[in-house]
Design an enzyme around this catalytic site. Structure first.
Site, PDB file in Angstrom:
ATOM      1  N   GLN A   1      -4.679  -1.544   9.626  1.00 51.01           N
ATOM      2  CA  GLN A   1      -4.574  -2.872   9.030  1.00 51.01           C
ATOM      3  C   GLN A   1      -5.158  -3.927   9.969  1.00 51.01           C
ATOM      4  OE1 GLN A   1      -3.352  -3.557   5.829  1.00 51.01           O
ATOM      5  NE2 GLN A   1      -4.099  -5.613   6.219  1.00 51.01           N
TER       6      GLN A   1
ATOM      7  N   LYS B   1       0.839  -1.201   0.000  1.00 49.87           N
ATOM      8  CA  LYS B   1       0.000   0.000   0.000  1.00 49.87           C
ATOM      9  C   LYS B   1       0.877   1.254   0.000  1.00 49.87           C
ATOM     10  CE  LYS B   1      -3.806  -2.478   2.136  1.00 49.87           C
ATOM     11  NZ  LYS B   1      -4.511  -2.891   3.356  1.00 49.87           N
TER      12      LYS B   1
ATOM     13  N   ASP C   1     -11.026   2.765   3.973  1.00 58.49           N
ATOM     14  CA  ASP C   1     -11.317   1.331   3.882  1.00 58.49           C
ATOM     15  C   ASP C   1     -12.823   1.098   3.705  1.00 58.49           C
ATOM     16  OD1 ASP C   1      -9.191  -0.407   3.801  1.00 58.49           O
ATOM     17  OD2 ASP C   1      -8.867  -0.411   5.975  1.00 58.49           O
TER      18      ASP C   1
END
Ligand code: NAP
Length: 291
Positions: free
Chosen positions: A97, A53, A120
């Protein structure tokens, strides 16, 4: 002969488009989009995802910040870090995460993220907007799959889409997107899970079959209709003496026997994983532009 849906090609396309847009924003005196990622602990798979990422941010000209915490960080400390990112004007979006260590409530963490920075797309406010068809951050994996279908001109209207797996981050938002009115939607969707009866029969009636089960090579040839489109979301690290790292990635679909029956199929690796990252960048650009 089946067509391979190349996640790499699509993700490069999306990244090039984002990079062009970043250049335009910056040349007009705008701010460089900035994505932050919080990583708790040293889980190998999470390390790999976060590293990709961050690298992708560099490729498109975003700023990125990686914040690492020891796996013993308390829930309150992590909540404070999230609060700081919520308040930081330079950060357009951020991710935490997952998975998190057992002593931290993922729900609490997801709820603490400012919905306007929730790239997200996990916050209930964004999931609610998605369900109502209001522009919002869309969970990156389903958003990436929609980009795949669009860019390979795979028609969804009137098609029977069967999704195996009803997780909040993949299966459920995928079912909402495909059943929405309009382009890349208008499908008839069946969402399957561990209590589904006649799974094989249902899967066999799919024009588009999406496997997000978390069970290695679960989907076998006898579950797939001739000419179906198969999207494999699964990601399993398995030991291998043929790779430098000592492991290789496998999906939820038994590729070798399923592929010959398909019109289109995604490989693992090289499929959904790459478009997921590109979709996260799309969400970050959306966050920066809508500030
Ligand atoms: P998850 O939270 O692990 O949930 C799995 C889902 O599959 C659940 O809904 C479960 O049903 C269903 N399921 C399990 N066994 C089943 C069976 N025998 N028959 C029918 N349904 C069954 O799912 P996830 O987080 O979406 O992850 C799924 C896979 O995708 C994993 O391999 C994960 O690593 C991978 N993944 C990949 C990406 C990417 O970027 N490529 C992103 C996210 C996830 P119940 O609800 O009834 O338990």
């Amino acid at each position: 002969m089946y067509n391979l849906i190349e996640g790499k090609k699509i993700s490069e396309q999306i990244k090039d488009e984002i990079a062009d847009e970043v250049k335009k924003i910056v040349s007009k005196g705008g701010k460089t989009p900035h994505l932050a990622a919080i990583l708790v602990g040293t889980d190998g798979a999470s390390e790999t995802y976060v590293a990709s990422k961050v690298k992708s941010c560099e490729q498109v000209g975003f700023n990125s910040t990686l914040i690492r915490f020891d796996e013993n960080i308390s829930e309150n400390e992590l909540l404070r870090a999230i609060h700081d990112l919520n308040e930081d004007d330079d950060i357009d979006g951020f991710i935490v995460q997952l998975p998190l260590p057992k002593h931290i409530s993922e729900d609490k963490i997801i709820m603490a993220v400012d919905p306007n920075k929730d790239v997200d797309g996990f916050h209930p406010q964004n999931v609610g907007k998605l369900a109502l068809g209001i522009p919002s951050f869309i969970s990156a994996t389903p958003l990436g799959i929609i980009e795949m279908l669009k860019r390979y001109n795979i028609e969804t209207s009137g098609k029977h889409c069967v999704i195996i797996g009803r997780s909040n981050i993949v299966g459920r938002p995928m079912s909402i997107l495909l059943s929405q009115k309009g382009s890349s939607g208008d499908a008839t969707v069946t969402l399957c899970h561990s209590k589904t009866k006649n799974l094989k029969e249902i899967a066999n009636s799919a024009d588009i079959l999406i496997a997000a089960i978390g069970s290695k090579e679960f989907v076998t040839a006898d579950m797939v209709k001739e000419g179906a489109v198969v999207i494999d979301v699964g990601m399993h690290r398995t030991e291998s003496d043929k790779t430098k790292s000592g492991w290789k990635l496998t999906g939820d679909v038994k590729f070798d026997e399923v592929a010959p029956k398909c019109s289109f199929i995604t490989p693992v690796p090289g499929g959904v994983g790459l478009t997921t990252i590109a979709a996260l960048l799309l969400n970050t650009l959306f966050a920066a532009k809508n500030k």
